[in-house]
Design a protein around this motif. Structure first.
Motif, short mmCIF file in Angstrom:
data_model
loop_
_atom_site.label_atom_id
_atom_site.label_comp_id
_atom_site.label_asym_id
_atom_site.label_seq_id
_atom_site.Cartn_x
_atom_site.Cartn_y
_atom_site.Cartn_z
N GLU A 53 12.80 10.45 -7.70
CA GLU A 53 13.02 11.12 -6.43
C GLU A 53 13.61 12.51 -6.64
OE1 GLU A 53 14.70 9.18 -3.07
OE2 GLU A 53 14.19 7.17 -3.80
N TYR A 95 8.98 12.67 -4.13
CA TYR A 95 8.96 12.36 -5.56
C TYR A 95 8.42 13.51 -6.41
CZ TYR A 95 9.17 7.44 -3.97
OH TYR A 95 9.51 6.26 -3.38
N SER A 123 11.65 5.24 0.71
CA SER A 123 12.04 6.61 0.34
C SER A 123 11.36 7.64 1.22
CB SER A 123 11.70 6.87 -1.13
OG SER A 123 12.49 6.07 -1.98
#
Length: 244
Positions: A53, A95, A123
């Motif tokens: 990330e 990412y 995420s």
């Protein structure tokens, strides 16, 4: 680590195996979790840790990781050009593009494993809320050509947009059909007509473009130009799963 990725053409389904490597997840779940399986539990810890990330300081424009918030070299060029400088407000991504993500994205996009969108969901949603929750954006997924959508069976950008539970518009039509992954950076930047839209299709709206991958930024700038010039959008930003 790439060898852990299962080579399957799985249809979307609910199971207790990691969506990526298919390792069992049930050994670490409570009975409550077995009946109320959260998105965080759709992939195993090892696969989750293999995604990187984006954290820390980034280019204030495109979200590329760097040691300060100044414009990166690419964004400096976009901003210096009078034709592109005011098109895209900002981009943010979730990412980095490492080898594990490359293989996973290939399965998601090119091998028809649409269920993998759930592996990115926690995420993707969390990062969206961090950067864009305060603005009332209309989500606009970057479209595929009809030929490409038939070939893949779905549009990955539309799948990502669906995770955010916000209004989704489809004002853009793709006018070129060649795969972007086969083009050089110079070829991407030179393209002039990639999208079209109806006059005033997003008039006065704040638009958030959704796509899987930010590479040169060319596709997103082409889309932003179309939406601002022809669609009459108020402002255009973008949100992508990956920043390469």
């Amino acid at each position: 680590m790439i060898t852990r990725i299962a080579k399957t053409n799985r249809k979307e389904e609910h199971n207790l195996n990691c969506l990526i490597c298919e390792a069992p997840l049930s050994h670490s779940l409570s009975w409550h979790a077995l009946f109320f399986l959260h998105a965080e539990e759709k992939i195993c810890g090892e696969c989750k840790e293999s995604f990187i990330e984006i954290k820390g300081t980034v280019c204030r424009k495109c979200g590329r990781p760097q040691d300060n918030e100044k414009l990166c070299r690419d964004c400096f060029k976009w901003e210096a050009d009078a034709k592109t400088g005011s098109l895209l407000q900002q981009n943010r991504s979730v990412y980095l593009y490492n080898s594990f993500m490359k293989e996973t994205l290939s399965r998601f996009k090119f091998r028809g494993d649409a269920a993998l969108v759930s592996a990115f969901a926690p995420s993707f949603i969390r990062t969206f809320q961090k950067h864009f929750r305060q603005t009332r954006f209309a989500l606009v997924p970057i479209p595929l050509s009809e030929e490409r959508k038939i070939e893949r069976g779905f549009n990955q950008a539309e799948r990502l947009a669906s995770l955010l539970k916000r209004p989704v518009l489809h004002p853009l039509i793709r006018t070129e059909n060649e795969k972007q992954s086969k083009k050089s950076r110079a070829e991407r930047l030179k393209e002039k007509t990639v999208f079209k839209t109806d006059k005033g299709s997003v008039k006065g709206l704040s638009v958030l473009l959704i796509d899987d991958l930010y590479t040169t930024g060319a596709t997103l700038h082409h889309a932003a130009r179309c939406l601002k010039v022809d669609g009459e959008a108020d402002l255009v930003s973008s949100y992508t799963l990956i920043r390469s």
